[in-house]
Design an enzyme around this catalytic site. Structure first.
Site, PDB file in Angstrom:
ATOM      1  N   PRO A   1       0.792  -1.221  -0.030  1.00 52.99           N
ATOM      2  CA  PRO A   1       0.218   0.068   0.105  1.00 52.99           C
ATOM      3  C   PRO A   1       0.866   1.308  -0.045  1.00 52.99           C
ATOM      4  O   PRO A   1       0.620   2.357  -0.670  1.00 52.99           O
ATOM      5  CB  PRO A   1      -0.802  -0.197   1.295  1.00 52.99           C
ATOM      6  CG  PRO A   1      -0.950  -1.540   1.678  1.00 52.99           C
ATOM      7  CD  PRO A   1       0.350  -2.013   0.940  1.00 52.99           C
TER       8      PRO A   1
ATOM      9  N   SER B   1       6.501   2.476  -6.544  1.00 50.46           N
ATOM     10  CA  SER B   1       7.830   2.622  -7.397  1.00 50.46           C
ATOM     11  C   SER B   1       8.802   2.494  -6.449  1.00 50.46           C
ATOM     12  O   SER B   1       9.971   2.092  -6.774  1.00 50.46           O
ATOM     13  CB  SER B   1       7.665   4.159  -7.800  1.00 50.46           C
ATOM     14  OG  SER B   1       6.438   4.288  -8.729  1.00 50.46           O
TER      15      SER B   1
ATOM     16  N   THR C   1      -1.944  -9.195  -8.707  1.00 51.66           N
ATOM     17  CA  THR C   1      -2.397  -9.884 -10.052  1.00 51.66           C
ATOM     18  C   THR C   1      -2.687 -11.443  -9.763  1.00 51.66           C
ATOM     19  O   THR C   1      -1.659 -11.919  -9.508  1.00 51.66           O
ATOM     20  CB  THR C   1      -1.997  -9.613 -11.252  1.00 51.66           C
ATOM     21  OG1 THR C   1      -1.686  -8.242 -11.458  1.00 51.66           O
ATOM     22  CG2 THR C   1      -2.321 -10.360 -12.413  1.00 51.66           C
TER      23      THR C   1
ATOM     24  N   GLN D   1     -11.510   7.842 -31.309  1.00 54.75           N
ATOM     25  CA  GLN D   1     -11.693   8.962 -32.173  1.00 54.75           C
ATOM     26  C   GLN D   1     -11.874   8.512 -33.490  1.00 54.75           C
ATOM     27  O   GLN D   1     -13.109   9.328 -33.802  1.00 54.75           O
ATOM     28  CB  GLN D   1     -10.435   9.944 -32.403  1.00 54.75           C
ATOM     29  CG  GLN D   1     -10.543  11.405 -32.595  1.00 54.75           C
ATOM     30  CD  GLN D   1     -11.520  11.950 -31.679  1.00 54.75           C
ATOM     31  OE1 GLN D   1     -11.367  11.665 -30.827  1.00 54.75           O
ATOM     32  NE2 GLN D   1     -11.850  13.187 -32.249  1.00 54.75           N
TER      33      GLN D   1
ATOM     34  N   GLY E   1     -15.759   7.539 -33.716  1.00 49.07           N
ATOM     35  CA  GLY E   1     -16.634   8.678 -33.285  1.00 49.07           C
ATOM     36  C   GLY E   1     -17.438   8.370 -32.159  1.00 49.07           C
ATOM     37  O   GLY E   1     -17.038   7.781 -31.126  1.00 49.07           O
ATOM     38  N   GLY E   2     -18.656   8.889 -32.120  1.00 44.56           N
ATOM     39  CA  GLY E   2     -19.739   8.622 -30.714  1.00 44.56           C
ATOM     40  C   GLY E   2     -19.782   6.953 -30.700  1.00 44.56           C
ATOM     41  O   GLY E   2     -19.733   6.543 -29.451  1.00 44.56           O
TER      42      GLY E   2
ATOM     43  N   GLU F   1       4.178  -3.161 -13.560  1.00 45.17           N
ATOM     44  CA  GLU F   1       5.612  -3.668 -13.595  1.00 45.17           C
ATOM     45  C   GLU F   1       6.532  -2.429 -13.802  1.00 45.17           C
ATOM     46  O   GLU F   1       7.581  -2.417 -14.332  1.00 45.17           O
ATOM     47  CB  GLU F   1       5.782  -4.468 -14.886  1.00 45.17           C
ATOM     48  CG  GLU F   1       5.269  -5.821 -14.481  1.00 45.17           C
ATOM     49  CD  GLU F   1       5.775  -7.097 -15.071  1.00 45.17           C
ATOM     50  OE1 GLU F   1       6.860  -7.127 -15.697  1.00 45.17           O
ATOM     51  OE2 GLU F   1       5.229  -7.963 -15.153  1.00 45.17           O
TER      52      GLU F   1
ATOM     53  N   THR G   1       5.777   1.952 -13.303  1.00 45.32           N
ATOM     54  CA  THR G   1       5.248   2.814 -14.295  1.00 45.32           C
ATOM     55  C   THR G   1       6.408   3.349 -15.387  1.00 45.32           C
ATOM     56  O   THR G   1       7.432   3.224 -15.043  1.00 45.32           O
ATOM     57  CB  THR G   1       4.889   4.328 -13.455  1.00 45.32           C
ATOM     58  OG1 THR G   1       6.227   4.978 -12.869  1.00 45.32           O
ATOM     59  CG2 THR G   1       3.944   3.914 -11.984  1.00 45.32           C
TER      60      THR G   1
HETATM   61  C1  LIG Z   1      -4.064  -3.702 -11.966  1.00 44.96           C
HETATM   62  C2  LIG Z   1      -2.859  -3.639 -11.377  1.00 44.96           C
HETATM   63  C3  LIG Z   1      -2.152  -4.816 -11.212  1.00 44.96           C
HETATM   64  C4  LIG Z   1      -1.012  -4.924 -10.494  1.00 44.96           C
HETATM   65  N1  LIG Z   1      -0.263  -6.166 -10.672  1.00 44.96           N
HETATM   66  C5  LIG Z   1       0.966  -6.147  -9.449  1.00 44.96           C
HETATM   67  C6  LIG Z   1       1.616  -7.322  -9.229  1.00 44.96           C
HETATM   68  O1  LIG Z   1       0.853  -8.557  -9.802  1.00 44.96           O
HETATM   69  N2  LIG Z   1       2.492  -7.410  -8.397  1.00 44.96           N
HETATM   70  C7  LIG Z   1       2.980  -6.415  -7.728  1.00 44.96           C
HETATM   71  O2  LIG Z   1       3.784  -6.422  -7.003  1.00 44.96           O
HETATM   72  N3  LIG Z   1       2.338  -5.092  -8.092  1.00 44.96           N
HETATM   73  C8  LIG Z   1       1.439  -5.083  -8.956  1.00 44.96           C
HETATM   74  N4  LIG Z   1       0.996  -3.701  -9.139  1.00 44.96           N
HETATM   75  C9  LIG Z   1       1.582  -2.532  -8.752  1.00 44.96           C
HETATM   76  C10 LIG Z   1       2.322  -1.625  -9.505  1.00 44.96           C
HETATM   77  O3  LIG Z   1       3.280  -2.185 -10.117  1.00 44.96           O
HETATM   78  C11 LIG Z   1       2.312  -0.280  -9.092  1.00 44.96           C
HETATM   79  O4  LIG Z   1       1.096   0.381  -8.797  1.00 44.96           O
HETATM   80  C12 LIG Z   1       3.217   0.504  -9.748  1.00 44.96           C
HETATM   81  O5  LIG Z   1       4.582   0.187  -9.496  1.00 44.96           O
HETATM   82  C13 LIG Z   1       2.992   1.902  -9.117  1.00 44.96           C
HETATM   83  O6  LIG Z   1       3.263   2.173  -7.745  1.00 44.96           O
HETATM   84  P1  LIG Z   1       2.272   3.076  -6.953  1.00 44.96           P
HETATM   85  O7  LIG Z   1       0.874   2.503  -7.480  1.00 44.96           O
HETATM   86  O8  LIG Z   1       2.404   2.702  -5.454  1.00 44.96           O
HETATM   87  O9  LIG Z   1       2.370   4.313  -7.358  1.00 44.96           O
HETATM   88  P2  LIG Z   1       3.442   5.199  -6.713  1.00 44.96           P
HETATM   89  O10 LIG Z   1       4.852   4.652  -6.723  1.00 44.96           O
HETATM   90  O11 LIG Z   1       2.973   6.191  -5.593  1.00 44.96           O
HETATM   91  O12 LIG Z   1       3.591   6.560  -7.830  1.00 44.96           O
HETATM   92  C14 LIG Z   1       2.545   7.546  -8.004  1.00 44.96           C
HETATM   93  C15 LIG Z   1       3.302   8.466  -9.083  1.00 44.96           C
HETATM   94  O13 LIG Z   1       4.416   9.056  -9.020  1.00 44.96           O
HETATM   95  C16 LIG Z   1       5.334   8.713  -9.860  1.00 44.96           C
HETATM   96  N5  LIG Z   1       6.885   8.798  -9.375  1.00 44.96           N
HETATM   97  C17 LIG Z   1       7.148   7.846  -8.427  1.00 44.96           C
HETATM   98  N6  LIG Z   1       8.474   7.849  -8.229  1.00 44.96           N
HETATM   99  C18 LIG Z   1       8.956   8.501  -9.140  1.00 44.96           C
HETATM  100  C19 LIG Z   1      10.370   9.016  -9.591  1.00 44.96           C
HETATM  101  N7  LIG Z   1      11.293   8.745  -9.014  1.00 44.96           N
HETATM  102  N8  LIG Z   1      10.341   9.809 -10.825  1.00 44.96           N
HETATM  103  C20 LIG Z   1       9.300  10.352 -11.338  1.00 44.96           C
HETATM  104  N9  LIG Z   1       7.990  10.006 -11.099  1.00 44.96           N
HETATM  105  C21 LIG Z   1       7.693   9.090  -9.965  1.00 44.96           C
HETATM  106  C22 LIG Z   1       4.884   7.577 -10.752  1.00 44.96           C
HETATM  107  O14 LIG Z   1       5.370   7.308 -11.815  1.00 44.96           O
HETATM  108  C23 LIG Z   1       3.355   7.760 -10.443  1.00 44.96           C
HETATM  109  O15 LIG Z   1       2.814   8.531 -11.654  1.00 44.96           O
HETATM  110  C24 LIG Z   1      -0.271  -3.685 -10.017  1.00 44.96           C
HETATM  111  C25 LIG Z   1      -1.011  -2.500 -10.035  1.00 44.96           C
HETATM  112  C26 LIG Z   1      -2.245  -2.459 -10.458  1.00 44.96           C
HETATM  113  C27 LIG Z   1      -3.063  -1.224 -10.870  1.00 44.96           C
END
Ligand SMILES: Cc1cc2nc3c(=O)[nH]c(=O)nc-3n(C[C@H](O)[C@H](O)[C@H](O)COP(=O)(O)OP(=O)(O)OC[C@H]3O[C@@H](n4cnc5c(N)ncnc54)[C@H](O)[C@@H]3O)c2cc1C
Length: 383
Positions: free
Chosen positions: A129, A133, A159, A338, A341-342, A365, A367
């Protein structure tokens, strides 16, 4: 699609088999999976029966060791048909890699044959939670007590965590040491003190369950440890480097589906007494989609080929493949809406689903900002 002259006969056979299954058996169910959120049991069973779940698994453990490029070809085809099914298919790979890299002989024999046949599904649990990243900031903790680890804390966004027979869970055994304190454990369902949260309600990939895992004094035998204590983060990073091109392949599949739907619609839909395909404004959008999808496919294949050739240190190529292909899928799917369209904005056509599904490929995997961080570190020599 242009001829991919560099594919081997085996890779072509894998692609053709996956394409046939995807188009005939998976695509017809994709809208239903999206609408209901039903888990695609039958689709996954079929992929397992046809040997496509074991493409990355060594032959000694029931797989075909067909390699990363073969797996990417299959993943693209499955994603073209249904991104939800593709996500679970990819996570089978993601959950299996750590066992291949770091598993003991006993662990490999216990899990890999079942993963290869599709009898068991896998999951990979790194995120928390409060740590996505910045995964090394994890707080889910394991304390060793004799021949057991006692786990407390929560993981998030897993997942397939609700359906997996084995989950590689990354925990801290030495809080404060960040990456150096991370240890990987293999968790099976049914352990006392281990519960799975409710599936998240998401924008897309509705058929792919995403859950939290909760551990409350959960005892895990020491023999479930994957590799040495404190080596877990290296296992996670190695896994992601191998796996990122496969997310790129999923994105290429979604992008290609968006392009195909756009071409078909543009030839049918009429405005101003002619098909909309006659307008240069539409033609250029189609051409740009085709260029970007084609380029993404080649970059994905290149990254996968590096892995297949054992060329290590391909983090830049792996991240570039995931980043380019997912940005392309998002743009192609948005442009497809796009072009329709609708109608594109309604559930009568699949392109709005492609747009919702494409978005996740830019997030999970790592962002696309994090992919750019990885690429910049490689460029600047700071890895
Ligand atoms: C549908 C789904 C399936 C997933 N499946 C898995 C899974 O199977 N196993 C698993 O372990 N995880 C899984 N994830 C987690 C996923 O890998 C994370 O959501 C992702 O790595 C981003 O972490 P966060 O959501 O905590 O975002 P945050 O780390 O809080 O990031 C928030 C924003 O800040 C940006 N940011 C953060 N640090 C930096 C930086 N240094 N420089 C620039 N920008 C930055 C991010 O790019 C993002 O835009 C899943 C997520 C989703 C939504």
């Amino acid at each position: 699609m242009s001829q991919l002259y560099y594919l081997t006969d085996e890779q072509r056979a894998v692609r053709d088999l996956a394409r046939e299954i995807a188009r005939e058996r998976i695509a017809p169910l994709a809208a239903h999976v999206d609408e209901t959120g039903e888990y695609p049991h039958e689709q996954l069973k079929l992929l397992g029966q046809q040997g496509l779940m074991g493409l990355h698994i060594p032959e000694a453990y029931g797989g075909t060791a067909s390699g990363s490029l073969a797996f990417c070809l299959a993943a693209e085809e499955v994603a073209w048909a249904c991104a939800s099914t593709a996500t679970i298919f990819l996570v089978q790979n993601l959950g299996g890699y750590p066992i291949i890299f770091a598993g003991s002989e006993e662990q490999k024999r216990r899990y890999l044959p079942k993963l290869a046949s599709g009898e068991m599904t896998a999951a990979f649990s790194l995120s928390e939670p409060g740590a996505g990243s910045d995964a090394a900031a994890m707080t889910c903790r394991a304390v060793r007590k004799g021949d057991r680890y006692v786990l407390n804390g929560a993981k998030m966004w897993v997942t397939n965590g609700s359906h997996a027979g084995v989950i590689t869970v990354f925990v801290t055994t030495e809080p404060g040491k960040r990456a150096k304190g991370v240890t990987a454990l293999l968790i099976e369902p049914g352990l006392k003190g281990f519960t799975v949260g409710k599936p998240e309600r998401k924008l897309g990939i509705h058929g792919s369950p995403t859950v939290a895992l909760h551990f409350a004094d959960c005892e895990v035998p020491v023999e479930n440890r994957l590799g040495a204590e404190g080596e877990g983060f290296k296992v996670a990073m190695k896994t992601l480097e191998q796996s990122r091109p496969t997310i790129g392949a999923q994105a290429v599949g979604i992008g290609q589906a968006a392009l195909d739907a756009s071409v078909a619609y543009a030839k049918e839909r009429r405005a101003f007494d002619q098909p909309i395909a006659a307008f240069q404004g539409i033609q250029f959008m189609l051409a740009d989609m085709a260029i970007a999808v084609h380029a993404s496919r080649l970059v994905v294949h290149h990254a996968a080929a590096l892995i297949d050739h054992g060329i290590t240190g391909a983090a830049l190529e792996s991240s570039a493949a995931k980043c380019l292909a997912s940005d392309t899928a998002m743009k192609a799917a948005t442009d497809a809406v796009q072009i329709l369209g609708g109608y594109g904005y309604t559930r009568e056509f699949p392109v709005e689903r492609f747009m919702r599904d494409a978005k996740i490929t830019q997030i999970y995997e790592g962002t696309n900002q994090i992919q750019r961080v990885v690429i910049a570190q490689q460029l600047l020599g700071k890895s």
